[in-house]
Design an enzyme around this catalytic site. Structure first.
Site, PDB file in Angstrom:
ATOM      1  N   SER A 195       0.855  -1.219   0.084  1.00 26.96           N
ATOM      2  CA  SER A 195       0.095  -0.024   0.027  1.00 26.96           C
ATOM      3  C   SER A 195       0.859   1.285  -0.158  1.00 26.96           C
ATOM      4  O   SER A 195       0.301   2.326  -0.439  1.00 26.96           O
ATOM      5  CB  SER A 195      -0.953   0.245   1.357  1.00 26.96           C
ATOM      6  OG  SER A 195      -0.208  -0.014   2.394  1.00 26.96           O
ATOM      7  N   ASP A 247      -1.656   7.978   9.192  1.00 25.99           N
ATOM      8  CA  ASP A 247      -2.411   7.408  10.048  1.00 25.99           C
ATOM      9  C   ASP A 247      -1.604   6.229  10.967  1.00 25.99           C
ATOM     10  O   ASP A 247      -2.335   5.258  11.609  1.00 25.99           O
ATOM     11  CB  ASP A 247      -3.513   6.456   9.303  1.00 25.99           C
ATOM     12  CG  ASP A 247      -2.628   5.460   8.293  1.00 25.99           C
ATOM     13  OD1 ASP A 247      -1.354   5.417   8.585  1.00 25.99           O
ATOM     14  OD2 ASP A 247      -3.268   4.826   7.243  1.00 25.99           O
ATOM     15  N   HIS A 282       0.780   4.631   7.182  1.00 24.89           N
ATOM     16  CA  HIS A 282       1.190   5.317   5.780  1.00 24.89           C
ATOM     17  C   HIS A 282       1.662   6.739   5.751  1.00 24.89           C
ATOM     18  O   HIS A 282       1.767   7.459   7.014  1.00 24.89           O
ATOM     19  CB  HIS A 282      -0.250   5.318   4.857  1.00 24.89           C
ATOM     20  CG  HIS A 282      -0.702   4.012   4.823  1.00 24.89           C
ATOM     21  ND1 HIS A 282      -1.862   3.307   5.737  1.00 24.89           N
ATOM     22  CD2 HIS A 282      -0.298   2.973   3.993  1.00 24.89           C
ATOM     23  CE1 HIS A 282      -1.865   1.917   5.264  1.00 24.89           C
ATOM     24  NE2 HIS A 282      -1.053   1.940   4.314  1.00 24.89           N
TER      25      HIS A 282
END
Lengths: 246, 246
Positions: free
Chosen positions: B13, B193, B196
């Site tokens: 991600s 967060d 990330h």
């Protein structure tokens, strides 16, 4: 497949700078990349300063037949005219009638290059030039004596682009309208230097493009994440979700 | 050529979201796209949630031999380990020794796929996982009972990645270090967060990557615009400048 089906953005500096500029850091192409993450590759084919004469010569090279064998684009944008619309006498100027002819020819030429697998085709979206804040732009260029562009002429070239889109069965995104080209106080803030897009201009263009895709080609919009899963409609993410793998 | 030589970003991600997230709107891949405008295509091959086990299976598909015939990548990044470093018992967890083996195998497998034209090769840059602000991350996930990640373990997996890079003749970008992983008050602001990247984290990663390219592979950095023209060193822009055309 190594190469995903691409979205091809063809145009001038309004496309070349669409991954973001140093003072903007956000571009409509970057927003598009983010929206289509893990689904397509966004190929930026923007060439700063090019008018439709220059662009016409490039089409056979950029949209070669062979490369379409496995990778038919999802859609292509053609965003040209901001330079053609320079005032007569300027080096980049192309008369409006020739602009319309060139644009028609560019669209035909892109379509021809896509006809390798039967008669498959992909949507071409014509984007009109944005409004021009000519006072700001001439200060940017250091032109104190004269103007090289006018908002009214940008609008007229945009009208011509809309006609071309209609006559060639393309869709059209009217950027002049989107950025509210009739009210200087409004559209001025959507431009960074009088000609190129500011952050709000980039956002408006991106949102306008996505709205067009979702209205006209919903199967080409990225699948949406709703209630904890991706919808079956729209372009699907490549490969399984990690939660399905372990 | 329709496809330019690409930069291939392979990872989880931290790569998939690298074109920008809704609340960040700026990603290290977008900054890279902008820096390399009109020179390369940046192909994002990020798969959210994947660990090196999942990634290993994907390499032969993503880096197929055939597609390299004309389009040897400029360089590739391999940015994996943030998920492997989940605590033991978590679904994504991969033991550190296996992580190092998988990463080694991934690099070998990418290299093998590039050996179609003689023994040509392209640089592979291993990127270490960023620091983890585990308090913020568990609030993000709604985990009030336990932690699924730790900053110290992220650091250890990063150390393993650095070793792998050294043993396989790759370069390494130490994101944990770049984001100042030893000082929570500092690295916390580089995360959106807890796991990330925030805007400042994205910028730091981009700047670190560009500094590495310029130091180690200056011929693969984008040509610079100095004193009104582009330098002869570095990757050149595609096609003539408009001012040379008219």
């Amino acid at each position: 497949m190594y190469f995903r089906r691409p979205i091809v953005l063809f145009g001038d500096s309004l496309t070349q700078f669409a991954f973001g500029e140093a003072d903007v850091n956000l571009g409509w192409a970057s927003l598009l990349c983010s929206a289509y993450q893990r689904r397509v590759d966004v190929l930026n084919r923007g060439f700063s300063g090019y008018n439709t004469r220059h662009a016409l010569d490039l089409v056979p090279k950029l949209f070669t037949r062979e490369s379409y064998d496995d990778v038919m684009p999802v859609f292509s944008t053609v965003f040209l005219g901001a330079n053609d619309a320079c005032l007569p006498g300027e080096r980049q100027h192309v008369p409006k009638e020739e602009y319309a002819e060139n644009l028609t020819q560019i669209i035909r030429s892109i379509r021809q290059s896509s006809k390798t697998k039967g008669d498959e085709d992909f949507p071409i979206i014509v984007i009109t030039p944005p409004p021009v804040d000519s006072e700001t732009w001439r200060r940017e260029l250091g032109l104190y004596e004269y103007f090289d562009r006018s908002n009214e002429i940008a609008r007229e070239y945009g009208q011509a682009a809309k006609e071309v889109a209609k006559n060639t069965n393309c869709h059209c995104l009217d950027t002049w309208q989107l950025l509210n080209g009739s009210i200087l106080e409004t559209y001025r803030q959507h431009l960074s230097d009088g000609l190129h897009l500011s952050e709000s201009g980039n956002r408006l263009l991106f949102e306008g493009l996505m709205a067009l895709i979702e209205a006209e080609f919903p199967h080409l919009a990225p699948s949406k994440f709703v209630d904890g899963e991706y919808a079956k409609e729209g372009l699907q993410m490549e490969e399984a979700l990690w939660s399905d793998l372990c």
